[in-house]
Motif scaffolding. Structure first.
Motif, PDB file in Angstrom:
ATOM      1  N   LEU A 289       0.858  -1.182   0.000  1.00 44.29           N
ATOM      2  CA  LEU A 289       0.000   0.000   0.000  1.00 44.29           C
ATOM      3  C   LEU A 289       0.894   1.232   0.000  1.00 44.29           C
ATOM      4  O   LEU A 289       1.383   1.660   1.030  1.00 44.29           O
ATOM      5  N   VAL A 290       1.124   1.787  -1.168  1.00 46.66           N
ATOM      6  CA  VAL A 290       2.049   2.908  -1.301  1.00 46.66           C
ATOM      7  C   VAL A 290       1.432   3.998  -2.159  1.00 46.66           C
ATOM      8  O   VAL A 290       0.493   3.772  -2.903  1.00 46.66           O
ATOM      9  N   CYS A 291       2.012   5.190  -2.067  1.00 45.10           N
ATOM     10  CA  CYS A 291       1.507   6.315  -2.858  1.00 45.10           C
ATOM     11  C   CYS A 291       1.863   6.132  -4.326  1.00 45.10           C
ATOM     12  O   CYS A 291       2.897   5.590  -4.657  1.00 45.10           O
ATOM     13  N   CYS A 292       1.006   6.618  -5.223  1.00 44.50           N
ATOM     14  CA  CYS A 292       1.173   6.344  -6.641  1.00 44.50           C
ATOM     15  C   CYS A 292       2.358   7.052  -7.272  1.00 44.50           C
ATOM     16  O   CYS A 292       2.775   6.685  -8.346  1.00 44.50           O
TER      17      CYS A 292
ATOM     18  N   THR B 289      -5.618  11.879  -5.408  1.00 44.18           N
ATOM     19  CA  THR B 289      -5.753  10.614  -6.138  1.00 44.18           C
ATOM     20  C   THR B 289      -4.895   9.508  -5.540  1.00 44.18           C
ATOM     21  O   THR B 289      -5.225   8.331  -5.679  1.00 44.18           O
ATOM     22  N   CYS B 290      -3.804   9.888  -4.859  1.00 46.68           N
ATOM     23  CA  CYS B 290      -2.971   8.872  -4.219  1.00 46.68           C
ATOM     24  C   CYS B 290      -3.732   8.196  -3.081  1.00 46.68           C
ATOM     25  O   CYS B 290      -3.628   6.983  -2.873  1.00 46.68           O
ATOM     26  N   VAL B 291      -4.486   8.973  -2.357  1.00 49.53           N
ATOM     27  CA  VAL B 291      -5.303   8.425  -1.272  1.00 49.53           C
ATOM     28  C   VAL B 291      -6.384   7.519  -1.851  1.00 49.53           C
ATOM     29  O   VAL B 291      -6.645   6.423  -1.344  1.00 49.53           O
ATOM     30  N   ARG B 292      -7.019   7.966  -2.930  1.00 50.94           N
ATOM     31  CA  ARG B 292      -8.066   7.147  -3.543  1.00 50.94           C
ATOM     32  C   ARG B 292      -7.488   5.847  -4.104  1.00 50.94           C
ATOM     33  O   ARG B 292      -8.101   4.786  -3.993  1.00 50.94           O
TER      34      ARG B 292
END
Length: 293
Positions: free
Chosen positions: A14-17, A63-66
């Motif tokens: 689970l990482v940021c895009c 969008t990274c959170v989504r």
């Protein structure tokens, strides 16, 4: 080997895009807790998880959170699918693929019809391989509910995964994908990684790409690169000749072609030993695996 491939597809961080650092938010934390409380043996919790995602992330602008929230859902979606394929559901799914001697589907009970509808409404469907039934994801569920929430690279990734799921790849130790589609798949992921070098699923795609290239050069038990029998003699399988030629003509400057082309040339010259040496060199360089180890 099958277990190894499954592990590859489940090993997701689970990482940021765009930074590969964990991205957190109150919505993400709440969703993580919510999903952990769901019963993954109940297929109807798939749509429960979808509705909660929309509730929590519809106003989220990052969008990274989504994307991270979507990954939580996707992991849960996979978990449910695995549970559906446990022995407790096997008789139900087997009954849905039963055929008579003419190949027509045998009429099923109302209970089984309702079960099939329930599967469909929650993003699953019955499939079969080698005469055995199993439940697989129908990723139109993701297309319908998540494409508008995830980042542009993630959407592109998901569209391709959905396409490949429908297209298939292998069955009964052979290939069901068309030769040109196989090449297009290799090139799609090569280009995708180049365009999105820090994509959230980068490691997953790299492993997938390595396996695709492995089977492209090694073939499979029922789809060998080289025929060696009385009927075909010792010759290059037409499937791979079509695929390698298409790669050479359509994507000549691709990294994939630079790897495959010298191997292909030696095979065309009936110099299998030299082709095999190239393949072993690629194993040492970790460009491909040896599927027989």
């Amino acid at each position: 080997m099958k277990n190894k491939i499954i592990l590859i597809f489940l090993s997701i961080l689970l990482v940021c895009c765009d930074t590969k650092k964990t991205r957190t938010s109150s919505a993400l934390n709440e969703y993580k807790i919510f999903v952990s409380t769901l019963d993954s043996t109940n297929l109807e919790t798939t749509t429960t998880a979808v509705k909660k995602f929309i509730e929590l992330f519809k106003s989220e602008t990052d969008t990274c959170v989504r994307d991270s929230g979507f990954i939580l859902f996707d992991n849960y979606y996979t978990q449910i699918c695995n549970n559906l394929n446990d022995t407790s559901n096997k008789n139900l799914s087997d009954s849905l693929i039963m055929r008579d001697t003419l190949g027509n589907q045998i009429s099923v009970s109302e209970k089984l019809k309702n079960y099939e509808i329930l599967l469909k409404n929650n993003g699953f469907e019955v499939a079969s391989a080698e005469g055995m039934a199993y439940i697989k994801q129908n990723r139109e569920l993701i297309a319908n509910y998540f494409y508008n929430y995830v980042s542009t690279p993630m959407k592109k990734y998901l569209i391709e995964v959905n396409k490949e799921t429908k297209e298939g790849f292998s069955e009964d130790a052979g290939l069901v994908i068309e030769p040109k589609a196989y090449v297009d798949r290799l090139i799609f992921w090569e280009n995708f990684l180049r365009e999105n070098p820090n994509f959230i699923y980068q490691n997953l795609i790299e492993e997938k790409q390595k396996w695709l290239l492995t089977f492209f050069l090694y073939g499979m038990e029922n789809a060998p690169v080289m025929w060696n029998n009385a009927e075909e003699g010792n010759s290059l399988n037409g499937y791979y000749k079509t695929a390698y030629s298409y790669l050479e003509n359509s994507y000549p400057i691709s990294k994939t072609n630079k790897i495959v082309n010298p191997y292909f040339k030696f095979l065309l010259q009936n110099q299998e030993n030299k082709a095999d040496s190239i393949r072993k060199c690629y194993e040492i360089k970790k460009l491909i695996y040896n599927p027989y180890k």
